[in-house]
Design an enzyme around this catalytic site. Sequence first.
Site, PDB file in Angstrom:
ATOM      1  N   MET A  71      -4.794  -7.478   8.971  1.00  0.00           N
ATOM      2  CA  MET A  71      -4.136  -6.857  10.183  1.00  0.00           C
ATOM      3  C   MET A  71      -5.101  -5.494  10.074  1.00  0.00           C
ATOM      4  SD  MET A  71      -0.227  -7.262   9.491  1.00  0.00           S
ATOM      5  CE  MET A  71      -0.438  -6.648   7.717  1.00  0.00           C
ATOM      6  N   ARG A 110      -3.008   2.640   8.924  1.00  0.00           N
ATOM      7  CA  ARG A 110      -3.163   1.414   8.228  1.00  0.00           C
ATOM      8  C   ARG A 110      -1.923   0.621   7.992  1.00  0.00           C
ATOM      9  NH1 ARG A 110      -7.953   2.437   4.273  1.00  0.00           N
ATOM     10  NH2 ARG A 110      -7.896   4.583   4.143  1.00  0.00           N
ATOM     11  N   LYS A 142       0.801  -1.256   0.128  1.00  0.00           N
ATOM     12  CA  LYS A 142       0.108   0.050   0.027  1.00  0.00           C
ATOM     13  C   LYS A 142       0.789   1.416   0.032  1.00  0.00           C
ATOM     14  CE  LYS A 142      -3.887  -0.050   2.593  1.00  0.00           C
ATOM     15  NZ  LYS A 142      -4.850   0.323   1.622  1.00  0.00           N
ATOM     16  N   SER A 153       0.343 -42.270 -28.833  1.00  0.00           N
ATOM     17  CA  SER A 153      -0.653 -41.380 -28.175  1.00  0.00           C
ATOM     18  C   SER A 153      -0.955 -41.870 -26.663  1.00  0.00           C
ATOM     19  CB  SER A 153      -1.759 -41.474 -28.964  1.00  0.00           C
ATOM     20  OG  SER A 153      -2.930 -40.458 -28.388  1.00  0.00           O
ATOM     21  N   GLY A 175      -7.169  -8.066   4.869  1.00  0.00           N
ATOM     22  CA  GLY A 175      -8.104  -8.013   6.050  1.00  0.00           C
ATOM     23  C   GLY A 175      -7.378  -8.495   6.953  1.00  0.00           C
ATOM     24  N   ARG A 203      -6.258   0.216  -8.174  1.00  0.00           N
ATOM     25  CA  ARG A 203      -5.478  -1.257  -8.129  1.00  0.00           C
ATOM     26  C   ARG A 203      -6.082  -1.861  -9.505  1.00  0.00           C
ATOM     27  NH1 ARG A 203      -9.177  -3.385  -3.073  1.00  0.00           N
ATOM     28  NH2 ARG A 203     -10.983  -2.743  -4.128  1.00  0.00           N
ATOM     29  N   HIS A 227     -18.877 -42.244 -16.300  1.00  0.00           N
ATOM     30  CA  HIS A 227     -19.439 -42.445 -17.712  1.00  0.00           C
ATOM     31  C   HIS A 227     -20.314 -41.173 -18.199  1.00  0.00           C
ATOM     32  CE1 HIS A 227     -22.519 -43.435 -20.781  1.00  0.00           C
ATOM     33  NE2 HIS A 227     -21.661 -43.948 -21.501  1.00  0.00           N
ATOM     34  N   CYS A 271      -3.820 -37.984 -25.113  1.00  0.00           N
ATOM     35  CA  CYS A 271      -5.328 -38.131 -25.491  1.00  0.00           C
ATOM     36  C   CYS A 271      -6.027 -38.516 -24.588  1.00  0.00           C
ATOM     37  CB  CYS A 271      -5.734 -38.724 -26.859  1.00  0.00           C
ATOM     38  SG  CYS A 271      -5.507 -40.557 -26.797  1.00  0.00           S
ATOM     39  N   TYR A 317       1.245 -32.963 -29.681  1.00  0.00           N
ATOM     40  CA  TYR A 317      -0.054 -32.304 -29.410  1.00  0.00           C
ATOM     41  C   TYR A 317      -0.820 -32.915 -28.158  1.00  0.00           C
ATOM     42  CZ  TYR A 317      -1.700 -36.663 -31.259  1.00  0.00           C
ATOM     43  OH  TYR A 317      -1.978 -38.040 -31.312  1.00  0.00           O
TER      44      TYR A 317
END
Lengths: 873, 873
Positions: free
Chosen positions: B102, B91, B21, B762, B100, B335, B453, B829, B849
């Site tokens: 601290m 802060r 911050k 494959s 959140g 931000r 399935h 595959c 692939y």
Amino acid sequence: MNYIYAFAEDQTLTNQELGGKGANLAEMTRLGLPVPAGFTITTAACRQYLASAKQETGFLEDELMKAVHILEEKTQRQLGNAEQPLLVSVRSGAPISMPGMMDTILNLGLNDQTVIGLAEMTNDPWFAYDCYRRLIQMFGDVVYGIDKPIFEAALTALKNKRQVQKDTDLTLVDLKQLIETYKGLYVAAGQYQFPQSVDQQLRLAIEAVFKSWQNPRAQTYRRLNQIDGAMGTAVNVQQMVFGNYQGQSGTGVAFTRNPATGEPGLFGEYLLNAQGEDVVAGIRTPEPIATLKAQLPVIYEQFKTIANQLEAHYRDMQDMEFTIEAGQLYVLQTRVGKRTAPAAFRIAVDLVDEGVIDRPTAISRLKPTMIDGLLHPLFETSAVQQATQLLTGLPASPGAATGAIYFDAQKAQQAHEAGEKVVLVRQETSPEDIDGMVISEAIVTSRGGMTSHAAVVARGMGCCCVVGCQQLQVDYEQREAHFAGRVLKEGAIISVDGHTGRLYLGALPQQTGVHETTLGTVLSWCDEIAPFAVWANAETPQEVATAFEFGAQGLGLVRTEHMFFGPERIFKMRQMILATELADRQVALAALKKLQITDFKQIFSLAEERPCTIRLLDPPLHEFLPQNEVEQAELATALGISLAEIKRRIADKAEVNPMLGHRGSRLAVTYPEIYQMQVLAIVESALAVQTTYHHAVTPKIMLPLIGTATEMAYLKQLLQQTINDYLVENQQQLTYQIGTMIEIPRACLVADQIAATADFFSFGTNDLTQMTYGFSRDDIGHFMPDYQQQGLMPAEPFQTLDQDGVGALMQLAVQKGRQTKPDLSIGVCGEVGGDPTAMPFYRDLGIDYVSCSPYRVPSARLAAAQSQLTLAD
Amino acid sequence: MNYIYAFAEDQTLTNQELGGKGANLAEMTRLGLPVPAGFTITTAACRQYLASAKQETGFLEDELMKAVHILEEKTQRQLGNAEQPLLVSVRSGAPISMPGMMDTILNLGLNDQTVIGLAEMTNDPWFAYDCYRRLIQMFGDVVYGIDKPIFEAALTALKNKRQVQKDTDLTLVDLKQLIETYKGLYVAAGQYQFPQSVDQQLRLAIEAVFKSWQNPRAQTYRRLNQIDGAMGTAVNVQQMVFGNYQGQSGTGVAFTRNPATGEPGLFGEYLLNAQGEDVVAGIRTPEPIATLKAQLPVIYEQFKTIANQLEAHYRDMQDMEFTIEAGQLYVLQTRVGKRTAPAAFRIAVDLVDEGVIDRPTAISRLKPTMIDGLLHPLFETSAVQQATQLLTGLPASPGAATGAIYFDAQKAQQAHEAGEKVVLVRQETSPEDIDGMVISEAIVTSRGGMTSHAAVVARGMGCCCVVGCQQLQVDYEQREAHFAGRVLKEGAIISVDGHTGRLYLGALPQQTGVHETTLGTVLSWCDEIAPFAVWANAETPQEVATAFEFGAQGLGLVRTEHMFFGPERIFKMRQMILATELADRQVALAALKKLQITDFKQIFSLAEERPCTIRLLDPPLHEFLPQNEVEQAELATALGISLAEIKRRIADKAEVNPMLGHRGSRLAVTYPEIYQMQVLAIVESALAVQTTYHHAVTPKIMLPLIGTATEMAYLKQLLQQTINDYLVENQQQLTYQIGTMIEIPRACLVADQIAATADFFSFGTNDLTQMTYGFSRDDIGHFMPDYQQQGLMPAEPFQTLDQDGVGALMQLAVQKGRQTKPDLSIGVCGEVGGDPTAMPFYRDLGIDYVSCSPYRVPSARLAAAQSQLTLAD
């Protein structure tokens, strides 16, 4: 360059040049033994002959004439001489033995003239003309390719005409007529002629032997046996000697020791005034060799001396052929004698005792498969030949047994209690049949393979077992079984041969059991050199005792689930499994714990200080649950719940692929209390045995089916905590280990991570093979026969370790495991733990032990030692 | 050493010293933006404070006085001054964001005097006293640990007494009374006092923030997120500004682009004369940011310039908070703005078009999971919040659908034909249900996991699906289902959310579908940099078309067995399976071949020149056989054999572990005619399509479940022969390949041998994972929940590639395969082919692939490209 050498003429020549037979004859000649004279034409000559475009033996001519001349001088006979005819054999002899693959011609040198001389020399014209007839037949076949059946047909025609049965019933006149007929067959086959010139006989015979190196069956044999086709064969030309010669003559065969028992001393038989043929034809009954001592004492002593000399020279029991021709002893052949398994062991030990060979040599001469024959009974060979064979299955566990057939465990038990010998015959067996199996002489199943439940249990008990009998159907309704169509009622008697897988009708007599103390001697030598130890897979007190009797150095696999199948136990087990609340499960577990303590105490006291590896509960729980409704109803009543509820809970446990389901250590993740009970039973038993017997007990607790480092670490911590809490509370101390089976492929791949918390590894090769191959052992029967028929699966991977696949994973696991813990103890406890062919692989793997069923321990000890000897080569 | 820096005072300082911050405020200050003044106390001060034995801020005293003095000069206000009171926020701000975790104190600087000044400044006494009340409460909580509920109770008591509902209904007098009550609570809690000295307020607040670094929730957060606990937090002290100050004041929140759609231009809302609190409390409705242009045009333009500046600086869409105090604009925070998936894609593409970022940056900002939301409908958020939730299952396939529930495929089809929208609800689905699944809006099952399935088929179809609903029982008898106890009859309407796995009662409205052309733009950029291609697993024409629409560059897995489940086809299939004679099987196969040709032609014409990998029949044959007696009887009648015979033949095919049984290429060793039929169907289809459409077709024929080099070589030779015979006979030419799935562990271990005859590899990661882990996908439900509960199985290996185990085997296979054939084509595959987390692994593996279900293709393309970007890092 020389191509021809008289026997032993040049002692620098080896098998490569002289071939095996030529070298053997040369060696015996060199030893000064009375070997019929002769010479060897080298393999180089064969190569030269085959390589030349126009295959001719011209290049040998001068040497051959000289060699024949020398031979004639030595023998005082001449090739082609009608009074003193020299007859020779012409035989092939390759550097590597190719039995029966190439050609041989005997009695070469006979023609229309010399046959008369032979008749006079032997005073046996019939014999002389029979030799001549045979030469013509053999020569026609070998040299001109005139098929034997053509000659046989002529012989048969003549016998029919004379209305006689045997060749020997033909008269001398008949033989002379047959010889003329045979000569006519040469002409008919292609204008050939049987050469009356003995020189031509010799040249043609030598060429024929050279050519026989290239004949199709020799080529096939070489391809199958990976023999170099370029070597060629040598040719041996040797004087024929005759045991039916005038004067003191005879022939015989003898071993230097008894080939059936191994007992030292000459063993064999002989016939005076006879040719080897006479013995084979069974015309006369030979005499035992011992009686030769009385008949021809000088020759007997001479032969005995020769026999001793040969055994000492070849340092092994010899099988010899000899002929006495006119008072002159000839040794025709010697070779290492074949022998039975008991004889092999006795001879090996005796030769070591006599200082002839050393222990490693003795070990290397024995075969692991011989041991089965030593440990298990056999049927009498003569009885088997006459018995009615029912069918053949897979020989799952060796032995020979006779009994009445029963189709379920309960009936079998009743019959056993009534004093009957029982053979349990079933479609397949399951753990519920265990009580019936224990009391059976033999177990037979129609389904399943070499690693089916029946096979594994039977081998463990050393009980004769035949499985996978495809021609057997058991009809439980009708209480009868169909053995290849023959129907036998329950109670009928059959005989089961676990060595061959054959079933016979009725009772067969067994051979008197041969118990060899020499086996123990050899195996103790094996243990000294073996690169790893041999442990056993065993759980019943009987199995454990057998394992140690057979020399197991530890227990590599105590399967605790087999302990839960007794009638009292299985109910508690079912109660535990079907409990829906932890509290109910704890009650059942407490009862099971008491029973487990009984088991473990027995095992620990039998094992003394030997390591005991106890595997915690492994199978899916539904294996313990009853599958038939009657038992389900009984269980429902006993548990006080409805049958529907029982069915629901059983269905709940069912799995699609139970092998890959909720089992092994996965059970303990869900129900930690089961393994906690088991480890406490182990610890309490160990402590009790230590106190009672004053020997240390170091249990090795083994977790099954570990696949990840996290589950190993989690369960180790859990069980260690359980044990340590108990020890602290009871102020006791105990050394123990917690290790794991390596039986999931993944465990091999992350063995480095698992080794971080595992105290030891033990390969579970059965499951590892199932998962690595994707083969369910229970289901491969659906396709394995097709694979074998197509030659796609040379060895059954559950019997013979798959070194390329499963072995590669094992190598990874050992390497990774020891990377984390250099001194990690690693064993192999699956079915292939006792596979003799895998022992060199295990040696290279660097494992600490293999573990197999008790009856395989002796052969594993032998194979383990042999693996070390092959390394030394 | 200095511990305190005014914002942007020292530009060499980073997050490490200033915290996130503090660095952000310094950065905005450095850019010359109107940020309220303030200073940052570094993390070093926090460490110093926490390390000292007697935690005190004495060491900061001089610097703090100086910093406050400078701040007072800048703001023209003084801390504690009653007329021009300087109020500040205090802060925390750690180097790594810990939202959140601290503490924060606002409005510090108020006391009994300065509150009067604030009331005058803002002309809003109620607001001033409310701020004071809040400060006292916050301070009590943060500094003295007086629990918030104690203050809340006092507030509630007062409201009850005044009989009002809202805080804002209290009067100024009430607030003043409440402040006195609050002060009393300090004393009651432990003799504390709210300090009227503002200096003391500041020092105590700073110490409290330092200490909050060590509070338990901060420690837990750091442990969970692996944040170094030694860093400490910085403290930011910043002037409070007030949007309810006299004159032109207000407050608002804005994004530089629309966070829902990505549309460019300021998007947000504001309120004049208000504090941020007012917006949150919902007292007044804020105005859209556009109207600020009319109300305060100068300030609007100023803000717009700032917004553009911030977006250009941070090169991403910004989410900003601003306050206008007396005509002066302040930016309080900026931000990176959160956005929806469609907005994320649009913004990424726009920023590239605008030249702000390059394509790789755009790609790296998107998440593969965003794509599901683009491809599938969603329910309206507001409707979901009010809906009645029935239960939650596993979100197996994304989407949102509403329909009437039906419990079997047939009823579902009937309802569908009658025009109803249908949700198929079953215990589980099987291939027999396929026709009912195809027409359903959604599929729900009580059993099964993410790879059951139902799940696999639904994902393939892009159909919404929720599986494994443990609280769902389907009662097929009563035609009703129990949804966590609530009983719904067949036909009742439910809504299914496949993104979350939640089921709702009744119909829910869907969000209007967002179809983003920008998705295509981004994915085309992805394809340019991806290290491997993305193919699809698809077999129906619909799936195949979808796959290519989504950019698949080929078909990696066409499962031929799915084609056999249609009503007409399954009968032929059953006829083929149950044939006992080859001739009968050939008749059924001929009929099936015609149907297969229809299928393959469709696929080849859709695929054009893209590669199509067709897997030959894989599942065990008994999967095709009817399990219930009615169907068995029908089949018996149709085949003209007895029901008993049908049952016997079906039983004959049953297996104990079908996954490891007679399936895959093992079927072809037993029944070569099946694969021969399939390859001829492929070849004939390819030739026909080549002729009709004039594009080349190169089928890749894939053998499943190969485990040995011998079976690969045998089947390759057999099929090649079959194809070549056909081509020669028909005078045709076709280029084709015959390769194999690598899905058995052994295949990986002997990949060098298999590659000798396989044209491509494959990886079938589903089976490979099952066998490597020893996990049956159908059965892991029995133990996986226990593993997950114990943290023993962080990721489901069928969803997320097991790189250590399965991955290690894949590495071996690639290495060994390419050792034999350096240019061997290799793909993945299985189910994890589309796993985004595995993409870097696949990149390193060097495969060609991946292939996944059509709806996963877009996210796989994104993830593949991202894997290349992480490499570049």
